[in-house]
Write a protein that holds these residues in place. Structure first.
Motif, PDB file in Angstrom:
ATOM      1  N   ARG A  35      67.703  62.034  66.825  1.00 55.09           N
ATOM      2  CA  ARG A  35      66.686  62.580  67.717  1.00 55.09           C
ATOM      3  C   ARG A  35      67.146  62.492  69.167  1.00 55.09           C
ATOM      4  O   ARG A  35      67.765  61.515  69.586  1.00 55.09           O
ATOM      5  N   THR A  37      66.085  63.394  73.448  1.00 54.15           N
ATOM      6  CA  THR A  37      64.975  63.528  74.389  1.00 54.15           C
ATOM      7  C   THR A  37      64.995  64.874  75.094  1.00 54.15           C
ATOM      8  O   THR A  37      64.011  65.251  75.739  1.00 54.15           O
ATOM      9  N   GLU A  67      64.788  69.262  69.058  1.00 55.35           N
ATOM     10  CA  GLU A  67      64.346  67.937  68.594  1.00 55.35           C
ATOM     11  C   GLU A  67      65.505  66.976  68.378  1.00 55.35           C
ATOM     12  O   GLU A  67      65.310  65.760  68.325  1.00 55.35           O
ATOM     13  N   GLY A  68      66.714  67.503  68.188  1.00 59.72           N
ATOM     14  CA  GLY A  68      67.861  66.648  67.939  1.00 59.72           C
ATOM     15  C   GLY A  68      68.957  67.382  67.200  1.00 59.72           C
ATOM     16  O   GLY A  68      68.989  68.618  67.179  1.00 59.72           O
ATOM     17  N   ASP A 104      67.156  59.187  62.758  1.00 58.26           N
ATOM     18  CA  ASP A 104      65.857  59.246  62.085  1.00 58.26           C
ATOM     19  C   ASP A 104      66.056  59.750  60.660  1.00 58.26           C
ATOM     20  O   ASP A 104      65.946  60.945  60.382  1.00 58.26           O
ATOM     21  N   ALA A 107      63.697  62.296  58.662  1.00 53.17           N
ATOM     22  CA  ALA A 107      63.691  63.740  58.898  1.00 53.17           C
ATOM     23  C   ALA A 107      64.601  64.496  57.939  1.00 53.17           C
ATOM     24  O   ALA A 107      64.649  65.729  57.974  1.00 53.17           O
TER      25      ALA A 107
END
Length: 230
Positions: A35, A37, A67-68, A104, A107
């Motif tokens: 992820r 920012t 989102e990443g 993450d 996900a």
């Protein structure tokens, strides 16, 4: 590199290795999602991954979103995991930490459609044409750029001619599978068959549409050829 230049490993061996906690084995490789920012931060990470992979000639699949970044590793010459994937996974995770991205695993998932038809039927050319997919082996059709869900062509004696059927396969991280099953049951589904667990569970919705929730447990390889046939 050829098949003899690398050492294949099992999903269990990958997960037993140090430094790969960010990664999960799903269909056809080891996957991680980091992820970000901002889109710019994610793009810097993609550039770092490219720099790491360049001298190895071991290119991962990378998907950049705001989102990443999703990354998939597999040793293409053998279409399986190898020790090279462990080494690169560690270095990619280090780069993510240096740039402030967090992994993450929740996900992660891979979705596949399974098309069952009698052994006498050959529906593969139709599905290849209508999807614009390629056929890497006898039982699968895949997006040539590996963006969209694959199709598993399943020969099934129990399917009558003219009565083909489909179901969905969802490959999830092994440490997320029970939460996913519980959520599906809580949402109105049921466990139709758990006799093959923990490799896969067959769930059904209220109208009896089937979904197989799968993990790497019980699999000795991630090669397409060794994907289980029901």
């Amino acid at each position: 590199m050829g098949r003899m230049d690398v050492e294949p490993i099992t999903p269990q061996q990958f997960h037993d290795a140090d430094g790969v906690d960010d990664w999960r084995v799903l269909y056809w490789g080891a996957h991680a999602f980091f992820r970000a920012t901002s889109y710019a931060q994610a793009a810097r990470f993609v550039a770092a991954v490219a720099e790491l992979a360049a001298p190895t000639r071991h290119d991962p699949d990378v998907d950049l979103r705001r989102e990443g970044v999703a990354v998939k590793l597999i040793t293409r010459g053998i279409r399986n995991l190898s020790t090279r994937d462990i080494e690169l996974a560690r270095r990619i995770s280090e780069a993510a930490r240096d740039l402030g991205l967090d992994a993450d695993p929740s996900a992660l998932q891979i979705v596949q459609a399974a098309v069952a038809s009698p052994p006498s039927a050959d529906v593969t050319p139709f599905w290849a044409a209508v999807l614009g997919y390629v056929r890497p082996n006898g039982s699968h059709l895949v997006d040539p750029l590996r963006r969209n869900p694959s199709f598993f062509l399943q020969r099934e004696d129990r399917v009558a001619p003219g009565r083909g059927r489909m179901h969905i396969d969802v490959s999830v991280p092994h440490d997320q599978v029970y939460a996913r099953i519980d959520a599906a049951v809580a949402a109105g589904g049921r466990i139709a068959d758990d006799s093959f667990a923990p490799e896969w569970w067959t769930l059904a919705d209220a109208e009896n549409h089937g979904v197989d929730i799968t993990t790497w447990w019980g699999r000795e390889a991630v090669r397409l050829e060794e994907q289980r046939e029901q």
